[in-house]
Design a protein around this motif. Sequence first.
Motif, PDB file in Angstrom:
ATOM      1  N   ALA A 195       0.993  -1.150   0.090  1.00 61.58           N
ATOM      2  CA  ALA A 195      -0.019   0.059  -0.041  1.00 61.58           C
ATOM      3  C   ALA A 195       0.866   1.265   0.070  1.00 61.58           C
ATOM      4  N   LEU A 251       0.771   4.371  -2.524  1.00 63.63           N
ATOM      5  CA  LEU A 251      -0.019   5.676  -1.956  1.00 63.63           C
ATOM      6  C   LEU A 251       1.176   6.741  -1.317  1.00 63.63           C
ATOM      7  N   VAL A 264      -5.902  11.012  -1.680  1.00 65.67           N
ATOM      8  CA  VAL A 264      -6.569   9.887  -1.651  1.00 65.67           C
ATOM      9  C   VAL A 264      -7.683   9.599  -0.795  1.00 65.67           C
ATOM     10  N   ILE A 320     -10.192   3.809  -0.375  1.00 63.91           N
ATOM     11  CA  ILE A 320      -9.072   2.801  -0.743  1.00 63.91           C
ATOM     12  C   ILE A 320      -9.778   1.479  -0.484  1.00 63.91           C
ATOM     13  N   GLN A 362      -8.531  -2.823  -0.984  1.00 63.36           N
ATOM     14  CA  GLN A 362      -7.592  -3.646  -1.333  1.00 63.36           C
ATOM     15  C   GLN A 362      -8.130  -5.327  -1.297  1.00 63.36           C
ATOM     16  N   PHE A 398      -5.542  -3.333  -5.973  1.00 68.02           N
ATOM     17  CA  PHE A 398      -5.687  -2.198  -5.312  1.00 68.02           C
ATOM     18  C   PHE A 398      -6.212  -1.152  -5.824  1.00 68.02           C
ATOM     19  N   PHE A 434      -8.272   2.609  -5.605  1.00 69.57           N
ATOM     20  CA  PHE A 434      -8.499   3.889  -4.752  1.00 69.57           C
ATOM     21  C   PHE A 434      -9.200   5.111  -5.640  1.00 69.57           C
TER      22      PHE A 434
END
Length: 410
Positions: free
Chosen positions: A279, A283, A293, A296, A298, A308, A310
Motif C-alpha cells: 500500500a 500511496l 486519496v 481505498i 484492497q 488495489f 482507490f
Amino acid sequence: MALIVKKFGGTSVGTTDRIQAVADKLAAAHSSGEQQVIVVSAMSGETNRLLSMAGEMMPKRADPRELDVLLSTGEQVTIALLCMALIERGVSARSYTGGQVRILTDNSYNKARILDIDVSAISADVENNTVAVVAGFQGVDAERNITTLGRGGSDTSAVALAAALKADECQIFTDVDGVYTTDPRVEPRARRLERITFEEMLEMASLGSKVLQIRAVEFAGKYNVPLRVLSTFEPGSGTLITYDDEDSTMEQALVSGIAFSRDEAQVTVSSIADRPGTAYSILGPISEMNVEVDMIVQNAAEDGSTDFTFTVPRQDFARVMEFLESQKVTMGAREVSGDDKIVKLSIVGVGMRSHAGIASRMFKALGDSGINLRLITTSEIKISVVIDEKYLELGVRSLHEEFELDSDPA
Ligand code: ADP
Ligand code: ASP
Ligand code: MG
C-alpha cells in the motif's frame, strides 16, 4: 440590538440589478436598527473567468501567488459596488478587502486558512452605524501577500468574521432557500430542512454538497456560531445549523440527506504482490504528489497477488495515471487501469448510529435500480458508494424515495 453577519453569494450579486436589490434589503434592515456586517462573493462566473485567463498565461499551472492576486479582484468589485448602492440609499457604508481588515491567513496560496482577524475597524463601524462590506474568499499572510481560501471560501470568511465579532448569527444568503435533503437541482422532490446538525452538515459538505464550504461548517461548529442558510430572493427562515440537542425539535430521521460528488476518479493497480509495504509503495508517492486519496480498497489475495483500488480528485486523474504507468514495472504490477466517469454517492444521518440495516436498504434500492456499486465505505453517520456517473440522477432519486426524504419525519 442583534449583530448579524450576512454573506451574499455569487448569484445573489450576479448583476448590478441584483446588487441594487441586495442594497434595498440591507437598507431596510439598517433603518429598522439592525446591526449588520456584510460579506460578498464575486459576481457569478467571475472567479471562473479569471481562472481561465490565468490558464491562458500559464497553461500547466498558474503561479500560485499571482493567481491569488488575480482571483481576489472579483470580490473587490462587488464590495465597492454594494457600498456605492448603499451610500446612494443614504446608508453609511465602507468596503474592506481582506488585507484592509487584516484577515490573517497562513501562506498556502489558493487554499489558505484563516489564523486571526483584526476586528477593530469593523467593530468601530458597527458602533458608528456604518455598514462594513468585506470581500469574501481572501486574506493576507504575515508577509502581506494576498491569499485566497479555496472555492466557496466566502462562506468561511463570513463565519470567521461572525466568530471574531461574536455576532448573534451568521446568515448565508444564496440561490436556494436553505439546506435540502439533497441538491434540489438533481431531485426536484428534495425537501428543505428546518434544522441540521453541524455534524451532518460537515459530512454533507465534505461528501460534495457545495451549499456551504466545509471549513465554514468546521469553524461554525468549533466557535459555536449560529449559522443559517437562506434565500436572497425569497422570504423564509431557511435552515439553521445547530448542535444536536436532545430537547430540541430536531428532525429524527434515520437519513437526513444525500450528498454526491462528481469530482472523483478511480484507479486500480492489478496483480501486485501482496506483502508488507505494498500500500505504501503505491500511496506514498501519490501523497508526495500532493494528491488526496479518498476511498481505498484492497482485494483479498489469492495467489499471493492482489488488486488495489482507490479514488482521487478528478483533476488529478491524468497525472496519477501517468505516474503509475511509469512505475508499473518497478511496482511489479500487471496492469494499471482507471476511470474518471464515476461519482461518489452518500447518505448521511446521525440517526444511522442507532439503527442497523440502513446499509442493506441502500444497497437494495440501488441494486433494484440496476446500479452497480464499485466501491463502498461506511462510517458511523454516513455510507458512501462509487457508481458510474451516468447513474447519478437515478441513484439520488432512488435513495431519496427509499428513505422517504420527501416527507417530513415529524
Ligand atoms: P453561492 O454562490 O451563493 O455561494 P453555491 O452555488 O455555492 O451558492 O451554493 C448553492 C447551491 O448549492 C445551490 O444552488 C444548490 O444547487 C447546491 N446544493 C448542493 N447540495 C445542496 C443541498 N443539500 N441543499 C441545498 N443546495 C444544495
Ligand atoms: N468567488 C469564490 C468562488 O467562486 C468564492 C465564493 O464565491 O465563495 O469560489
Ligand atoms: Mg458557495
